[in-house]
Design a protein around this motif. Structure first.
Motif, short mmCIF file in Angstrom:
data_model
loop_
_atom_site.label_atom_id
_atom_site.label_comp_id
_atom_site.label_asym_id
_atom_site.label_seq_id
_atom_site.Cartn_x
_atom_site.Cartn_y
_atom_site.Cartn_z
N ASP A 42 -12.97 41.84 18.14
CA ASP A 42 -12.08 42.85 17.59
C ASP A 42 -12.74 43.52 16.40
O ASP A 42 -13.57 42.90 15.70
CB ASP A 42 -10.76 42.22 17.15
CG ASP A 42 -9.96 41.69 18.32
OD1 ASP A 42 -10.08 42.27 19.41
OD2 ASP A 42 -9.23 40.70 18.14
N CYS A 44 -13.55 44.54 12.75
CA CYS A 44 -13.35 43.74 11.54
C CYS A 44 -14.17 44.34 10.41
O CYS A 44 -15.02 45.21 10.62
CB CYS A 44 -13.76 42.28 11.78
SG CYS A 44 -15.48 42.08 12.31
N THR A 88 -6.12 45.25 5.41
CA THR A 88 -6.41 43.91 5.92
C THR A 88 -5.11 43.18 6.22
O THR A 88 -4.02 43.74 6.11
CB THR A 88 -7.22 43.09 4.90
OG1 THR A 88 -6.36 42.72 3.81
CG2 THR A 88 -8.40 43.90 4.37
N TYR A 89 -5.22 41.92 6.57
CA TYR A 89 -4.04 41.12 6.87
C TYR A 89 -3.35 40.61 5.61
O TYR A 89 -2.27 40.02 5.70
CB TYR A 89 -4.42 39.94 7.76
CG TYR A 89 -4.64 40.33 9.21
CD1 TYR A 89 -3.60 40.28 10.13
CD2 TYR A 89 -5.89 40.74 9.65
CE1 TYR A 89 -3.78 40.63 11.45
CE2 TYR A 89 -6.10 41.10 10.98
CZ TYR A 89 -5.04 41.04 11.87
OH TYR A 89 -5.23 41.40 13.18
N HIS A 104 -7.52 34.94 8.51
CA HIS A 104 -8.18 36.20 8.89
C HIS A 104 -9.42 36.45 8.04
O HIS A 104 -9.86 37.60 7.94
CB HIS A 104 -7.19 37.36 8.74
CG HIS A 104 -5.99 37.23 9.61
ND1 HIS A 104 -6.00 37.55 10.96
CD2 HIS A 104 -4.73 36.79 9.35
CE1 HIS A 104 -4.81 37.32 11.47
NE2 HIS A 104 -4.03 36.87 10.52
N ARG A 105 -9.97 35.39 7.46
CA ARG A 105 -11.10 35.57 6.56
C ARG A 105 -12.17 34.51 6.85
O ARG A 105 -11.86 33.32 6.96
CB ARG A 105 -10.63 35.45 5.11
CG ARG A 105 -11.54 36.07 4.07
CD ARG A 105 -10.83 36.12 2.71
NE ARG A 105 -9.66 37.00 2.76
CZ ARG A 105 -8.39 36.57 2.62
NH1 ARG A 105 -8.13 35.31 2.43
NH2 ARG A 105 -7.39 37.44 2.69
N PHE A 234 -12.24 34.05 14.34
CA PHE A 234 -10.93 34.67 14.52
C PHE A 234 -10.40 34.56 15.94
O PHE A 234 -9.40 35.20 16.29
CB PHE A 234 -10.94 36.16 14.09
CG PHE A 234 -11.66 36.41 12.78
CD1 PHE A 234 -11.27 35.72 11.65
CD2 PHE A 234 -12.69 37.32 12.70
CE1 PHE A 234 -11.92 35.94 10.44
CE2 PHE A 234 -13.35 37.55 11.49
CZ PHE A 234 -12.95 36.85 10.36
#
Length: 235
Positions: A42, A44, A88-89, A104-105, A234
């Motif tokens: 995905d 990023c 970002t998330y 998410h990191r 992820f």
């Protein structure tokens, strides 16, 4: 994170072509763009900070040795800078916002960048980062020191994070059979395996692995490791 003698731009630089090994230097632009274009990963955000001057000019040796640990605070500041600029998330860049979006990191590094990932990432920021990849280095260039650092710092950090509800989603290791940094990395790997015997915090094949190529301490292999780790992060 880059390695010793390199700088913040190296991962995204484009070098010449080695007729035997392929692209030199980072070449991350081509690797990432193609992975995204094919739908293998995905989209990023990838950040490649500089952890010191490339030529180390004017930096005392004792300061140089402390950089892998001292980067931990800069890393937290860097998260705020990036995630307050891009979408970002993280709901916000407070401690709570960064902690709640840790899944998410990710953090990865090669050689000195791998040492920094051990010492500033896994040891200090497990509440904010849950995906890690270490390429061509354990937490020290010395095998005994690497093993001791796992016992004294890394494993307690993983245990403490687990107790607080911050599990490691992945700790992925890459090295090469002809890599000059293989032995200290293997020493760290073995100590982690020993700790895993009495714990479910890390499990080989689930959220931990050590992959050994036939490679050396060089960019063509770090490019392969980047390709592989991006298909794991992820997911």
């Amino acid at each position: 994170l880059h390695g010793g003698g390199d700088h913040a731009d190296t991962w995204f630089s484009m070098g010449g072509i080695d007729e035997n090994l392929g692209l030199e230097n980072g070449s991350a632009v081509n690797i990432l763009d193609n992975l995204i274009a094919r739908g293998d990963i995905d989209p990023c955000i990838v950040v490649t900070p500089g952890i010191y001057d490339a030529d180390m000019t004017g930096i005392p040796e004792e300061v140089n040795e402390y950089i892998p640990e001292s980067f931990g605070k800069e890393l937290r500041d860097l998260m705020v800078a990036v995630e307050s600029t891009y979408s970002t998330y993280a709901a916000d860049t407070t401690d709570e916002g960064l902690i709640s979006s840790r899944d998410h990191r990710g953090m990865a590094g090669l050689s000195m960048g791998s040492i920094t990932t051990w010492k500033s990432g896994i040891a200090q920021n497990l509440d904010r980062i849950s995906w890690f990849a270490n390429m061509s280095a354990g937490p020290s260039s010395d095998a005994e020191e690497s093993a001791a650092y796992i016992d004294e710092t890394i494993w307690p950090a993983i245990q403490n994070a687990g107790d607080q509800g911050y599990p490691v989603n992945m700790q992925l290791n890459f090295n090469g059979s002809m890599d000059i940094a293989l032995d200290p990395h293997i020493a760290a790997h073995q100590r982690l395996l020993d700790h895993m015997e009495d714990s479910d915090l890390l499990t080989v094949g689930e959220n931990y692995d050590f992959i050994c190529s036939d490679g050396t301490h060089s960019w063509p292999y770090w490019q392969l490791y980047l390709y592989d780790l991006m298909k794991v992060f992820f997911r």
